[in-house]
Design an enzyme around this catalytic site. Sequence first.
Site: not given
Lengths: 246, 246
Positions: A50, A52, A200
């Site tokens: 999924r 972002d 990240r």
Amino acid sequence: MPKYRMVVAYDGTHYAGWQVQPHGVSIQATLEARLAQILRQPVAVTGASRTDAGVHARGQVAHFLVAKPPDLTRLLYSLNCLLPADIRVLELEAVPEEFHARYSTLGKLYHYLLCTSQAQDPFARFYAWHYPYPLNLAAMREAALLLTGTHDFTSFANVPTEGAVARNPVRTLSRLAIIQEGAQLRFEVEGNGFLHKMVRNIVGTLVEVGSGKPRDLQQILQARDRRCAGPAAPARGLCLERIFFS
Amino acid sequence: MPKYRMVVAYDGTHYAGWQVQPHGVSIQATLEARLAQILRQPVAVTGASRTDAGVHARGQVAHFLVAKPPDLTRLLYSLNCLLPADIRVLELEAVPEEFHARYSTLGKLYHYLLCTSQAQDPFARFYAWHYPYPLNLAAMREAALLLTGTHDFTSFANVPTEGAVARNPVRTLSRLAIIQEGAQLRFEVEGNGFLHKMVRNIVGTLVEVGSGKPRDLQQILQARDRRCAGPAAPARGLCLERIFFS
């Protein structure tokens, strides 16, 4: 019902992420709408990752079920004709019923790009984090080594606004390399799975290390507290390169 | 008046080309407006190459004159703060009065990208011509060899809608290489000068050769007639890579 697997590449700049969202357009919803239009039936697409909002992919994998087998060559062609130019289906094939884009995944490879030149490369403006400051590459690589292996990555995991927190926060990072090519730094991050915003948050923390902020990676891991690690690096630098299956 | 030289990179997708146009925004006008804003005086920018609408550059060179010497470090910083993200000034330096971005040029290097995969790479959609058909690379390279060297390139030159036709249509192509990297073909075209749309007309003609159309390159050159060569390849695939000075 016949099951199909597709490999999808997308420029995530203008999307609210992979997953169907109440606001904004998602990659998943765009694919589902086009498949439904061509196959004249509702189609649910399940993705392996999924990603972002603003995150890109060259090798997202997804599966879907249809009532009866379509002509795959025609379906692939029609899909790429109807999809916007920033989403492309690269591969499409029939898979056994047991295949599941999320649960059959053995590992994933992400790339994160940093542009370190004084003026940002205009061609990288949507695909790299512009960071025109000195970085201590040796310190970053040393820190990266401490993150490699099997750890509880709670400190590097955001609590998702939707969906459950992963029950098991232990993941194995098999590789975390930092490659320098001219003014570009590329983080190559490979592992058996990733918590929410984990790549990240790792990149953001390593960049802190590189810019001289004292950071004890072992302590951060042990704290199991998101507030101990650095801020997330911007979405635009991240790209889901490849997903590995058995 | 002090004279300055800058190297400019731009994503030409959203511009009407380098040169100031009656309609549409040009790179030149955008640079002139920002320089005037910072230096509080009208500034005329002269570019080495008048790239067309949609054409990109990594190494455009331009010069301008100002009334009194500015702080170059601050000027470069301010320019890149004020310019839109698709234009960046990479270098800025004082040059002798004799320097002229157009007339001091010894040669230029252009790259032209072709994406040959069935589905276009979404990341190349603004930077490559999508041509998902078989190409005979050997035939293209043979034809490219016939164009290399010093020729009258009238057959590969469009008549510009504005400005004069080049009085001397003889140019020297020192290199015309076709590099294959995965599904990408890159034309590397280097020469002492280029007529209007010459690179795109050469690429368009070579792609015709590659797709099996019988084409006699020597005959096309000798005809000195634009109608004898193939159509221009789309602007988006072209990038001005570098300009050579003495």
